[in-house]
Design an enzyme around this catalytic site. Structure first.
Site, PDB file in Angstrom:
ATOM      1  N   CYS A  62       0.877  -1.178   0.000  1.00 29.25           N
ATOM      2  CA  CYS A  62       0.000   0.000   0.000  1.00 29.25           C
ATOM      3  C   CYS A  62       0.913   1.227   0.000  1.00 29.25           C
ATOM      4  O   CYS A  62       2.078   1.121  -0.407  1.00 29.25           O
ATOM      5  CB  CYS A  62      -0.987  -0.018   1.161  1.00 29.25           C
ATOM      6  SG  CYS A  62      -0.271   0.066   2.802  1.00 29.25           S
ATOM      7  N   HIS A  98      14.021 -14.225  12.886  1.00 27.00           N
ATOM      8  CA  HIS A  98      13.649 -14.151  14.303  1.00 27.00           C
ATOM      9  C   HIS A  98      12.149 -14.263  14.540  1.00 27.00           C
ATOM     10  O   HIS A  98      11.720 -14.791  15.552  1.00 27.00           O
ATOM     11  CB  HIS A  98      14.140 -12.834  14.919  1.00 27.00           C
ATOM     12  CG  HIS A  98      15.626 -12.800  15.140  1.00 27.00           C
ATOM     13  ND1 HIS A  98      16.238 -11.854  15.932  1.00 27.00           N
ATOM     14  CD2 HIS A  98      16.627 -13.598  14.665  1.00 27.00           C
ATOM     15  CE1 HIS A  98      17.559 -12.071  15.942  1.00 27.00           C
ATOM     16  NE2 HIS A  98      17.817 -13.116  15.171  1.00 27.00           N
TER      17      HIS A  98
HETATM   18  C1  RB5 Z   1      -4.101   5.265   0.820  1.00 31.17           C
HETATM   19  O1  RB5 Z   1      -4.129   6.628   0.563  1.00 31.17           O
HETATM   20  C2  RB5 Z   1      -3.150   4.972   1.975  1.00 31.17           C
HETATM   21  O2  RB5 Z   1      -3.732   5.366   3.170  1.00 31.17           O
HETATM   22  C3  RB5 Z   1      -2.785   3.502   2.003  1.00 31.17           C
HETATM   23  O3  RB5 Z   1      -2.182   3.162   0.792  1.00 31.17           O
HETATM   24  C4  RB5 Z   1      -1.816   3.052   3.079  1.00 31.17           C
HETATM   25  O4  RB5 Z   1      -0.682   3.847   3.115  1.00 31.17           O
HETATM   26  C5  RB5 Z   1      -2.406   2.800   4.392  1.00 31.17           C
HETATM   27  O5  RB5 Z   1      -1.762   2.300   5.314  1.00 31.17           O
END
Ligand code: RB5
Length: 147
Positions: A65, A98
């Site tokens: 993400c 670990h």
């Molecule tokens: C999306 O904008 C962002 O919040 C997501 O990709 C991530 O970083 C969340 O943990």
């Protein structure tokens, strides 16, 4: 080794790069989505991968993400999952040796594609040490989940 990979919109392009890299390295990699860069909610994809790993459909999972953080927070709610956010190769190796991590979380807004590929390679090639003290501590992580 069977690998499940997924992302949200923030990690979509890096996910594509990493899926190709994994195939080139000879791993079997299944992309659980999303399949376009539209905005999605990362918990949906974190849960998909974490559940599939916990059920034994894949050996390990990779989640991408923006930061890796929301993916890890969600994945770690699934019983049997030890998800680690790794933005450097040392943490990646240690999270396997670990902590016996079974899900790797990466932040596409934190690391570039070259470093991300090195992190993934390091993580996949590292193994849990199996040393008694680490096994005991991993069991302690999982203890609140019950048998
Ligand atoms: C999306 O904008 C962002 O919040 C997501 O990709 C991530 O970083 C969340 O943990």
């Amino acid at each position: 080794m069977r690998i499940a990979i997924a992302s949200d919109h923030g990690g979509f392009y890096l996910k594509g790069d990493l899926a190709l890299f994994l195939e080139e390295m000879g791993y079997s990699c299944h992309d659980l989505g999303p399949h376009n860069a539209d905005a999605v909610d990362y918990p949906d994809y974190a849960r998909k991968v974490a559940t599939a790993v916990a059920e034994g459909l894949y050996h390990v999972g990779i989640l991408v993400c923006g930061t890796g953080q929301g993916m890890a927070m969600t994945a770690n709610k699934v019983k049997g999952i030890r998800a680690a956010v790794c933005q450097d190769t040392y943490s990646a190796r240690m999270s396997r040796e670990h902590n016996d991590a079974n899900v790797l979380c990466l932040g596409a807004r934190v690391v570039g594609p070259g470093l991300a590929a090195d992190i993934v390679k390091t993580w996949l090639e590292a193994e849990f040490s199996g040393e008694q003290r680490h096994s005991r501590r991993v069991a302690m992580i999982q203890a609140p989940e019950g048998k």
